[in-house]
Each structure stands twice: as C-alpha cells, then as structure tokens.
Design an enzyme around this catalytic site. Structure first.
Site, mmCIF file in Angstrom:
data_model
loop_
_atom_site.group_PDB
_atom_site.id
_atom_site.type_symbol
_atom_site.label_atom_id
_atom_site.label_comp_id
_atom_site.label_asym_id
_atom_site.label_seq_id
_atom_site.Cartn_x
_atom_site.Cartn_y
_atom_site.Cartn_z
ATOM 1 N N ASP A 11 8.745 10.863 -1.960
ATOM 2 C CA ASP A 11 9.679 9.676 -1.751
ATOM 3 C C ASP A 11 11.132 10.096 -1.724
ATOM 4 O O ASP A 11 11.314 11.253 -2.155
ATOM 5 C CB ASP A 11 9.752 8.614 -3.134
ATOM 6 C CG ASP A 11 10.488 7.578 -2.633
ATOM 7 O OD1 ASP A 11 10.503 6.937 -1.694
ATOM 8 O OD2 ASP A 11 11.405 7.286 -3.477
ATOM 9 N N SER A 12 11.916 9.505 -1.279
ATOM 10 C CA SER A 12 13.441 9.967 -0.869
ATOM 11 C C SER A 12 13.947 9.963 -2.325
ATOM 12 O O SER A 12 15.105 10.472 -2.351
ATOM 13 C CB SER A 12 13.936 9.099 0.057
ATOM 14 O OG SER A 12 13.795 7.423 -0.503
ATOM 15 N N TYR A 43 17.224 7.964 2.436
ATOM 16 C CA TYR A 43 16.638 8.047 3.822
ATOM 17 C C TYR A 43 16.899 7.011 4.814
ATOM 18 O O TYR A 43 16.989 7.395 6.176
ATOM 19 C CB TYR A 43 15.289 8.346 3.763
ATOM 20 C CG TYR A 43 14.719 9.727 3.175
ATOM 21 C CD1 TYR A 43 15.689 10.692 2.577
ATOM 22 C CD2 TYR A 43 13.679 10.058 3.385
ATOM 23 C CE1 TYR A 43 15.271 11.871 2.141
ATOM 24 C CE2 TYR A 43 13.206 11.510 2.908
ATOM 25 C CZ TYR A 43 14.106 12.237 1.979
ATOM 26 O OH TYR A 43 13.559 13.354 1.554
ATOM 27 N N CYS A 74 7.434 6.520 0.432
ATOM 28 C CA CYS A 74 8.594 5.927 1.117
ATOM 29 C C CYS A 74 8.285 5.301 2.579
ATOM 30 O O CYS A 74 7.518 5.967 3.198
ATOM 31 C CB CYS A 74 9.638 6.920 1.310
ATOM 32 S SG CYS A 74 11.079 6.683 2.206
ATOM 33 N N ASN A 75 8.767 3.900 2.556
ATOM 34 C CA ASN A 75 8.274 3.320 3.977
ATOM 35 C C ASN A 75 9.271 3.973 5.085
ATOM 36 O O ASN A 75 8.717 4.002 6.240
ATOM 37 C CB ASN A 75 8.876 1.891 3.729
ATOM 38 C CG ASN A 75 8.036 1.075 3.105
ATOM 39 O OD1 ASN A 75 7.157 0.327 3.591
ATOM 40 N ND2 ASN A 75 8.039 1.193 1.766
ATOM 41 N N THR A 76 10.585 4.619 4.681
ATOM 42 C CA THR A 76 11.110 5.075 5.899
ATOM 43 C C THR A 76 10.508 6.517 6.256
ATOM 44 O O THR A 76 10.721 6.745 7.404
ATOM 45 C CB THR A 76 12.497 5.518 5.309
ATOM 46 O OG1 THR A 76 13.186 4.152 4.784
ATOM 47 C CG2 THR A 76 13.704 5.728 6.530
ATOM 48 N N GLU A 153 20.235 0.279 -6.843
ATOM 49 C CA GLU A 153 20.481 1.556 -7.491
ATOM 50 C C GLU A 153 21.793 1.501 -8.264
ATOM 51 O O GLU A 153 22.171 2.256 -8.995
ATOM 52 C CB GLU A 153 20.663 2.529 -6.269
ATOM 53 C CG GLU A 153 19.266 2.954 -5.734
ATOM 54 C CD GLU A 153 19.106 4.181 -5.138
ATOM 55 O OE1 GLU A 153 20.085 4.908 -4.787
ATOM 56 O OE2 GLU A 153 17.882 4.662 -4.899
ATOM 57 N N CYS A 185 9.972 -1.820 1.617
ATOM 58 C CA CYS A 185 10.676 -0.718 0.913
ATOM 59 C C CYS A 185 10.369 -0.530 -0.360
ATOM 60 O O CYS A 185 10.286 -1.492 -1.195
ATOM 61 C CB CYS A 185 12.038 -1.151 1.262
ATOM 62 S SG CYS A 185 13.320 0.000 0.366
ATOM 63 N N THR A 186 10.315 0.613 -0.838
ATOM 64 C CA THR A 186 10.038 0.722 -2.278
ATOM 65 C C THR A 186 10.872 0.109 -3.345
ATOM 66 O O THR A 186 10.255 -0.117 -4.309
ATOM 67 C CB THR A 186 10.458 2.276 -2.792
ATOM 68 O OG1 THR A 186 11.827 2.686 -2.232
ATOM 69 C CG2 THR A 186 9.359 3.260 -2.019
ATOM 70 N N HIS A 187 12.177 -0.165 -3.140
ATOM 71 C CA HIS A 187 12.793 -0.837 -4.044
ATOM 72 C C HIS A 187 12.734 -2.632 -3.890
ATOM 73 O O HIS A 187 13.364 -3.050 -5.125
ATOM 74 C CB HIS A 187 14.479 -0.690 -3.772
ATOM 75 C CG HIS A 187 14.874 0.733 -3.862
ATOM 76 N ND1 HIS A 187 14.162 1.934 -3.463
ATOM 77 C CD2 HIS A 187 16.033 1.170 -4.595
ATOM 78 C CE1 HIS A 187 15.063 3.229 -3.750
ATOM 79 N NE2 HIS A 187 15.888 2.731 -4.489
HETATM 80 N N1 I24 Z 1 17.175 2.260 -9.822
HETATM 81 C C1 I24 Z 1 16.991 2.900 -8.666
HETATM 82 N N2 I24 Z 1 17.706 3.912 -8.267
HETATM 83 C C2 I24 Z 1 18.764 4.332 -9.173
HETATM 84 C C3 I24 Z 1 18.333 2.435 -10.510
HETATM 85 C C4 I24 Z 1 19.147 3.285 -10.414
HETATM 86 N N3 I24 Z 1 20.058 3.356 -11.333
HETATM 87 C C5 I24 Z 1 19.686 2.083 -11.973
HETATM 88 N N4 I24 Z 1 18.542 1.572 -11.585
HETATM 89 N N5 I24 Z 1 19.646 5.299 -9.000
HETATM 90 O O1 I24 Z 1 15.915 2.836 -7.886
HETATM 91 C C6 I24 Z 1 19.551 6.181 -7.727
HETATM 92 C C7 I24 Z 1 20.329 7.480 -7.953
HETATM 93 N N6 I24 Z 1 20.030 8.224 -9.137
HETATM 94 C C8 I24 Z 1 18.480 8.405 -9.309
HETATM 95 C C9 I24 Z 1 18.477 9.352 -10.453
HETATM 96 O O2 I24 Z 1 19.186 10.550 -10.421
HETATM 97 C C10 I24 Z 1 20.506 10.243 -10.212
HETATM 98 C C11 I24 Z 1 20.837 9.462 -8.856
HETATM 99 C C12 I24 Z 1 15.059 2.032 -8.250
HETATM 100 C C13 I24 Z 1 14.078 2.351 -9.424
HETATM 101 C C14 I24 Z 1 12.747 1.691 -9.238
HETATM 102 C C15 I24 Z 1 11.581 2.280 -10.152
HETATM 103 C C16 I24 Z 1 17.972 0.153 -12.155
HETATM 104 C C17 I24 Z 1 16.502 0.655 -12.772
HETATM 105 C C18 I24 Z 1 16.485 1.350 -14.111
HETATM 106 C C19 I24 Z 1 15.340 1.875 -14.387
HETATM 107 C C20 I24 Z 1 14.311 1.174 -14.012
HETATM 108 C C21 I24 Z 1 14.115 0.609 -12.732
HETATM 109 C C22 I24 Z 1 15.307 0.205 -12.280
HETATM 110 F F1 I24 Z 1 17.588 1.985 -14.574
HETATM 111 F F2 I24 Z 1 15.624 -0.345 -11.305
HETATM 112 N N1 DGL Z 2 12.399 5.063 -0.311
HETATM 113 C C1 DGL Z 2 12.965 4.179 0.834
HETATM 114 C C2 DGL Z 2 12.022 3.152 1.578
HETATM 115 O O1 DGL Z 2 11.018 2.833 0.826
HETATM 116 C C3 DGL Z 2 14.187 3.389 0.297
HETATM 117 C C4 DGL Z 2 15.136 4.272 -0.071
HETATM 118 C C5 DGL Z 2 15.839 5.167 0.827
HETATM 119 O O2 DGL Z 2 16.544 4.455 1.792
HETATM 120 O O3 DGL Z 2 15.670 6.232 0.657
HETATM 121 O O4 DGL Z 2 12.199 3.000 2.880
#
Ligand code: I24
Ligand code: DGL
Length: 271
Positions: A11-12, A43, A74-76, A153, A185-187
């Site tokens: 995944d991305s 991505y 990852c969908n993308t 995120e 999308c995964t999110h």
């Molecule tokens: N959820 C995602 N990405 C993040 C996040 C998040 N921060 C808080 N939560 N950060 O994606 C992305 C960038 N980071 C990634 C790790 O390394 C540093 C940079 C969605 C995840 C889906 C499983 C919110 C959050 C969380 C715990 C579980 C779920 C969730 F903190 F959405």
């Molecule tokens: N994992 C990507 C998808 O499912 C979402 C996050 C990204 O843009 O990289 O499309």
C-alpha cells in the site's frame, strides 16, 4: 495441502491496514507481510507512471521474501499497476477494484452505482472498465474526493469539519439516484458513518478492501495454498515502512489490536 508462506500486502502507506484488519478477521491462520510506502504517501495525486514505478519497488521487495500471493491493497496502485504486475508474477496477484465491483453489482437493484476514490483512481477509469466489461447495462457515476485522505490522516475523521467536507464533496452524487456506492480508497471506511449519513440509508456502501479479502480467501482454497490452523504465537505479521517505524507502529497498534507487532523501516530506492 497446507502452505505456511506469507501473503504479501502492499500500500502507499498505512491505509492498507484497513485491508489487513479484514484479513486478520477472515484469514486468522495466514502469515502476513505488509509494505507501506509511507514516505511517498499519498499516491492519489501522483502521475500514473510514478505510481507504477513505486508499486513495482514494493512488489520486488516482497517477492524476495517468498510470498505465496500478492494483494495490492491500494486502490490507486491497483488502478494503474495491477494488470502489468499480474502478467509478470508467477504467483496470484489480487487488486481491490474487481472485488468491490462484483459486490456492487450484487447489491444494486436499480443499476445505478457510484464510485469515489483518489484523483489517480478516478482518472484511470479502471472502475468504469471493470464494470462495463461485466455489466454494460449499469450506469456508473464516479467522483474524485481528494480532500478525504487528508481528513483521515489529520485524525479529524470524526469532526464537524469532516461532516461539512464530506457533505459538500458528495453533493453531485446525491442527484444521481444511486442505490450503491463503492468506497474505492483504503481510507474511506473510516469516514463510513459520515458518508452513509450524507448519502442516506437507502444507499448500500461497499468496502472494497473487505470484499478483496473474501476473494483472497477463495483463491487460497482454489489453489490449495491456505495455511493450517496455528497457535497465535506461531503466527508472523511483519510490517515494513519507508517512513518512521515508530509512527507506523503507533497507528498499526491502535488499529489492529495485535499482541506482538514487528515494524521495520526499509528503503525502496534500490528495489
Ligand atoms: N490515519 C492514517 N494516516 C495517518 C491516521 C494518521 N494519523 C492519524 N490517523 N497518518 O491513515 C499518515 C502519515 N503518517 C503515517 C505513519 O507514519 C508517519 C506519517 C488511515 C489509517 C487507517 C488504518 C488516524 C488513525 C489512527 C489510528 C487508527 C486509525 C486512524 F491514529 F485513522
Ligand atoms: N491507499 C490510497 C488508495 O487506496 C489512498 C492514499 C493515497 O492516496 O496514497 O487509493
């Protein structure tokens, strides 16, 4: 016959953990290796050629670790790289687009389906292609939602800001009389309650990741490569990230509730 080799997930970033969570539930005997390219996430806004290159790097990394099946979570990445990776690898390769499409066709009654995803996913036209191949009589409305990944995120996916952005973004889809909407999308599963509220409760939401794990389960049986039941302390679940291992571990721990989790930082530059 039983097969202990791990299933690879790529995944991305951390979003593919929504797919892994389903895998832990539906396939508790399977060993898992996961690569998340957190350093180069997202991505979604990147050119297709770049996403293809990055996806190949993750794939080559896992192929050296002797996986028995590859899931492009990852969908993308699936949208632009699945076909060529599938054609090149000697193991089964599964993407997240076809399983979601199948589930949507099963769910729809009025043949009006919607798909939301990143810019890259929507631009690729992969969902249209998958759907019109299978059922040319269906109408697909697709919409890129580039603001959704940043909401999740930044940990705001429960907030009133999230509700406002989701309502605004999905407005054009509300006029389309959809009875089924694919979360491409995964999110997006994290925004599911808000999306459901905005679209209304008569719209069936399809989680492409969850559907994909159902397909992986089916393929494990078809190829007779499922693992035998094993004690949980025998199971491997290893995560590799191109970003910070500590930050990845924090999110993975809170999302997956596993007892022992192993996260390692890797470099994909040379892959
Ligand atoms: N959820 C995602 N990405 C993040 C996040 C998040 N921060 C808080 N939560 N950060 O994606 C992305 C960038 N980071 C990634 C790790 O390394 C540093 C940079 C969605 C995840 C889906 C499983 C919110 C959050 C969380 C715990 C579980 C779920 C969730 F903190 F959405
Ligand atoms: N994992 C990507 C998808 O499912 C979402 C996050 C990204 O843009 O990289 O499309």
């Amino acid at each position: 016959m039983h097969n202990k080799q791990p299933i690879g997930f790529i995944d991305s970033g951390v979003g593919g953990l929504t797919v892994v969570k389903e895998a832990l539930k539906q396939l508790p005997n399977e060993n898992i290796l996961y690569v998340g390219d957190t350093a180069r996430c997202p991505y979604g806004p990147r050119p297709a050629a770049q996403v293809i290159e990055y996806t190949w790097q993750m794939t080559r990394y896992l192929m050296k670790k002797d996986i028995k099946m590859l899931v492009i979570a990852c969908n993308t990445a699936t949208a632009v790289a699945l076909e060529e990776i599938k054609a090149a690898l000697p193991i089964p390769v599964v993407g997240v687009i076809l399983p979601g499409t199948r589930a949507a066709l099963k769910a729809t009654k009025n043949n009006r389906i919607g798909i939301i995803g990143t810019i890259g996913t929507i631009k690729s036209g992969s969902y249209e292609e998958a759907l019109t191949q299978k059922a040319p009589n269906t109408t697909l409305s697709s919409l890129a939602c580039p603001r959704f990944v940043p909401i999740v995120e930044s940990n705001e996916y429960h907030s009133s800001v999230a509700k406002k952005i989701v309502a605004e973004t999905l407005q054009p889809l509300k006029l389309k009389q959809l009875d089924t909407l694919i979360l491409g999308c995964t999110h997006y599963p994290l925004l599911r309650p808000i999306i459901q509220n905005v679209m209304g409760h008569s719209v069936t939401l399809i989680d492409s990741g969850a559907e994909t794990v159902g397909e992986v389960s089916m393929l494990l049986d078809y190829f007779a490569i499922a693992n035998a039941p094993q004690a949980s302390n025998q199971k491997t679940c290893e995560f590799y990230t191109t970003g910070s291992a500590n930050m990845f571990e924090e999110i993975a721990n809170s999302w997956l509730n596993l007892t022992k989790i192993s996260v390692t930082h890797i470099d994909l530059g040379a892959c």
